[in-house]
Design a protein around this motif. Structure first.
Motif, PDB file in Angstrom:
ATOM      1  N   ALA A  17       0.825  -1.210   0.000  1.00 12.31           N
ATOM      2  CA  ALA A  17       0.000   0.000   0.000  1.00 12.31           C
ATOM      3  C   ALA A  17       0.859   1.260   0.000  1.00 12.31           C
ATOM      4  CB  ALA A  17      -0.931  -0.001   1.205  1.00 12.31           C
ATOM      5  N   LEU A  18       2.066   1.163   0.537  1.00 10.34           N
ATOM      6  CA  LEU A  18       2.985   2.299   0.551  1.00 10.34           C
ATOM      7  C   LEU A  18       3.762   2.427  -0.757  1.00 10.34           C
ATOM      8  CD1 LEU A  18       4.371   2.030   4.191  1.00 10.34           C
ATOM      9  CD2 LEU A  18       2.738   3.697   3.301  1.00 10.34           C
ATOM     10  N   GLY A  19       3.485   1.536  -1.708  1.00 11.81           N
ATOM     11  CA  GLY A  19       4.113   1.619  -3.022  1.00 11.81           C
ATOM     12  C   GLY A  19       5.537   1.123  -3.063  1.00 11.81           C
ATOM     13  N   ALA A  20       5.897   0.212  -2.164  1.00  9.13           N
ATOM     14  CA  ALA A  20       7.269  -0.290  -2.104  1.00  9.13           C
ATOM     15  C   ALA A  20       7.619  -1.104  -3.348  1.00  9.13           C
ATOM     16  CB  ALA A  20       7.456  -1.153  -0.856  1.00  9.13           C
ATOM     17  N   SER A  21       8.804  -0.846  -3.879  1.00 12.80           N
ATOM     18  CA  SER A  21       9.327  -1.641  -4.995  1.00 12.80           C
ATOM     19  C   SER A  21      10.032  -2.863  -4.421  1.00 12.80           C
ATOM     20  CB  SER A  21      10.312  -0.792  -5.809  1.00 12.80           C
ATOM     21  OG  SER A  21      10.892  -1.551  -6.842  1.00 12.80           O
ATOM     22  N   ALA A  22       9.712  -4.049  -4.949  1.00 15.75           N
ATOM     23  CA  ALA A  22      10.107  -5.277  -4.262  1.00 15.75           C
ATOM     24  C   ALA A  22      10.752  -6.302  -5.177  1.00 15.75           C
ATOM     25  CB  ALA A  22       8.890  -5.900  -3.586  1.00 15.75           C
ATOM     26  N   THR A  23      11.519  -7.192  -4.549  1.00 19.72           N
ATOM     27  CA  THR A  23      11.972  -8.428  -5.164  1.00 19.72           C
ATOM     28  C   THR A  23      11.793  -9.531  -4.129  1.00 19.72           C
ATOM     29  OG1 THR A  23      13.789  -9.497  -6.367  1.00 19.72           O
ATOM     30  CG2 THR A  23      14.386  -8.166  -4.459  1.00 19.72           C
ATOM     31  N   THR A  24      12.040 -10.778  -4.496  1.00 20.71           N
ATOM     32  CA  THR A  24      11.725 -11.894  -3.603  1.00 20.71           C
ATOM     33  C   THR A  24      12.824 -12.947  -3.600  1.00 20.71           C
ATOM     34  OG1 THR A  24      10.592 -13.201  -5.314  1.00 20.71           O
ATOM     35  CG2 THR A  24       9.259 -11.601  -4.101  1.00 20.71           C
ATOM     36  N   ILE A  25      12.846 -13.722  -2.513  1.00 21.90           N
ATOM     37  CA  ILE A  25      13.598 -14.975  -2.459  1.00 21.90           C
ATOM     38  C   ILE A  25      12.674 -16.027  -1.841  1.00 21.90           C
ATOM     39  CG2 ILE A  25      15.857 -13.852  -2.275  1.00 21.90           C
ATOM     40  CD1 ILE A  25      15.868 -14.598   0.700  1.00 21.90           C
ATOM     41  N   PRO A  26      12.735 -17.282  -2.283  1.00 15.65           N
ATOM     42  CA  PRO A  26      11.810 -18.308  -1.765  1.00 15.65           C
ATOM     43  C   PRO A  26      12.352 -18.984  -0.506  1.00 15.65           C
ATOM     44  CG  PRO A  26      13.109 -19.209  -3.547  1.00 15.65           C
ATOM     45  CD  PRO A  26      13.553 -17.783  -3.406  1.00 15.65           C
ATOM     46  N   TYR A  27      11.427 -19.521   0.282  1.00 14.04           N
ATOM     47  CA  TYR A  27      11.828 -20.350   1.430  1.00 14.04           C
ATOM     48  C   TYR A  27      10.654 -21.232   1.829  1.00 14.04           C
ATOM     49  CZ  TYR A  27       9.205 -17.805   5.115  1.00 14.04           C
ATOM     50  OH  TYR A  27       8.226 -17.271   5.910  1.00 14.04           O
ATOM     51  N   ASP A  28      10.953 -22.252   2.653  1.00 16.61           N
ATOM     52  CA  ASP A  28       9.926 -23.134   3.197  1.00 16.61           C
ATOM     53  C   ASP A  28       9.643 -22.719   4.637  1.00 16.61           C
ATOM     54  OD1 ASP A  28       9.809 -24.589   0.868  1.00 16.61           O
ATOM     55  OD2 ASP A  28      11.166 -26.171   1.574  1.00 16.61           O
ATOM     56  N   LYS A  29       8.391 -22.393   4.919  1.00 10.00           N
ATOM     57  CA  LYS A  29       8.000 -21.981   6.272  1.00 10.00           C
ATOM     58  C   LYS A  29       7.818 -23.223   7.127  1.00 10.00           C
ATOM     59  CE  LYS A  29       4.921 -18.678   8.612  1.00 10.00           C
ATOM     60  NZ  LYS A  29       5.862 -17.551   8.746  1.00 10.00           N
ATOM     61  N   ALA A  30       8.473 -23.243   8.278  1.00  9.25           N
ATOM     62  CA  ALA A  30       8.435 -24.411   9.146  1.00  9.25           C
ATOM     63  C   ALA A  30       7.128 -24.465   9.933  1.00  9.25           C
ATOM     64  CB  ALA A  30       9.613 -24.373  10.110  1.00  9.25           C
ATOM     65  N   ALA A  31       6.851 -25.627  10.523  1.00  7.23           N
ATOM     66  CA  ALA A  31       5.717 -25.753  11.428  1.00  7.23           C
ATOM     67  C   ALA A  31       6.052 -25.046  12.742  1.00  7.23           C
ATOM     68  CB  ALA A  31       5.417 -27.226  11.687  1.00  7.23           C
TER      69      ALA A  31
END
Length: 301
Positions: free
Chosen positions: A200-214
């Protein structure tokens, strides 16, 4: 709350790590120790801010013990909220207190592996100019079926109706610039997902993947009601809720027109009244939602 001051850049740590917690006595020691071990290997100056959402278990006592330990205490700051306000408000509390040039936020229940901080820092360093957030996006998560189903509905609704772009799988595990952290801390909304706030603040983004643990104890501190409040707040910020309300009252308006055309309303006055009420409420609530979002973001622009 200890707010970040106007200290010279050379006196600030390079990195702040913010972890909101609530009743995490079974995880908080491991959490802090793993953060210190991970970030300590980068060679960066850093601080670890644990934002304690007024826990009523032994979390506070364990944090006091950690602050007294030589290898951990020099980096650890504890910011305790005066009352329990929920995960988003605890996150905002930590962001407002952060001093680093970059700020990492992660959940305090060990579902977000602290070791990934190193990759987030590297991704931010390698990102193109103008990128001020790197999301750790979930490729897989080990959660109850009801939670996964609810998240799927929420994600689909956001994707279809939102004005803002949120990467698939993005949540609250991020690294953000100092400026964006301080702007996010000024958002005046009780509940929301951090990814929705940043979008909503208009942030420019990139990503990296990961597995979320239990979760380490298989027991969520948020619960269905808390997740619903978070979803509503997030949909407000991204425009999805206002658009959903508009579609609903438009559908009611069309239904009213069809029923009038086929002569059903003459024998179903209660239905006519109900549809008119829905239409009136839809228009009024949509306007109220948009005003609330404008007010929530006014200080963060």
């Amino acid at each position: 709350m200890t707010e970040a001051g106007g200290e010279p850049p050379q006196d600030r740590p390079k990195l702040s790590v913010v972890a909101p917690i609530y009743n995490e006595q079974g995880a908080v020691r491991e959490l802090v120790e793993r953060i210190v071990a991970a970030v300590g290997g980068t060679g960066l100056s850093y601080e670890v801010i644990v934002a304690d959402d007024c826990s009523d278990d032994d979390s506070a006592a364990i944090l006091v013990e950690l602050q007294a330990e030589e290898t951990v205490g020099e980096h650890l700051r504890v910011e305790r909220l005066p009352r329990n306000r929920g995960q988003f408000q605890a996150t905002v509390y930590g962001l407002a207190a952060s001093r680093g040039d970059s700020v990492v936020v992660l959940d305090g229940d060990l579902q977000d592996p602290p070791e990934l901080i190193v990759e987030l820092v590297a991704a931010m360093d390698a990102a193109a100019d103008g990128v001020d957030v790197v999301y750790a996006t979930k490729d897989r998560r080990d959660d109850p079926a009801w939670f996964l189903a609810g998240r799927a509905v929420f994600a689909a609704t956001q994707a279809a109706l939102s004005d803002a772009s949120i990467p698939a799988g993005a949540g609250s595990y991020v690294i953000i610039s100092r400026d964006l952290a301080q702007r996010a801390a000024r958002v005046r909304l009780e509940d929301a997902n951090l990814a929705a706030v940043l979008a909503a603040l208009g942030a420019s983004a990139t990503t990296i993947p990961y597995d979320k643990a239990a979760r380490y104890d298989s027991s969520s501190r948020v619960g269905p009601w808390g997740l619903l409040r978070e979803a509503v707040g997030s949909m407000m910020l991204t425009g999805a809720l206002a658009r959903l309300l508009r579609w609903l009252w438009m559908a009611a308006s069309i239904s009213l027109g069809v029923l009038w055309a086929v002569g059903c309303l003459s024998c179903c006055s209660w239905l006519q009244t109900a549809l008119l009420v829905i239409i009136a409420l839809g228009v009024g609530v949509e306007g109220g939602v948009r005003n609330k979002v404008r007010n929530a973001l006014a200080e963060a622009r």
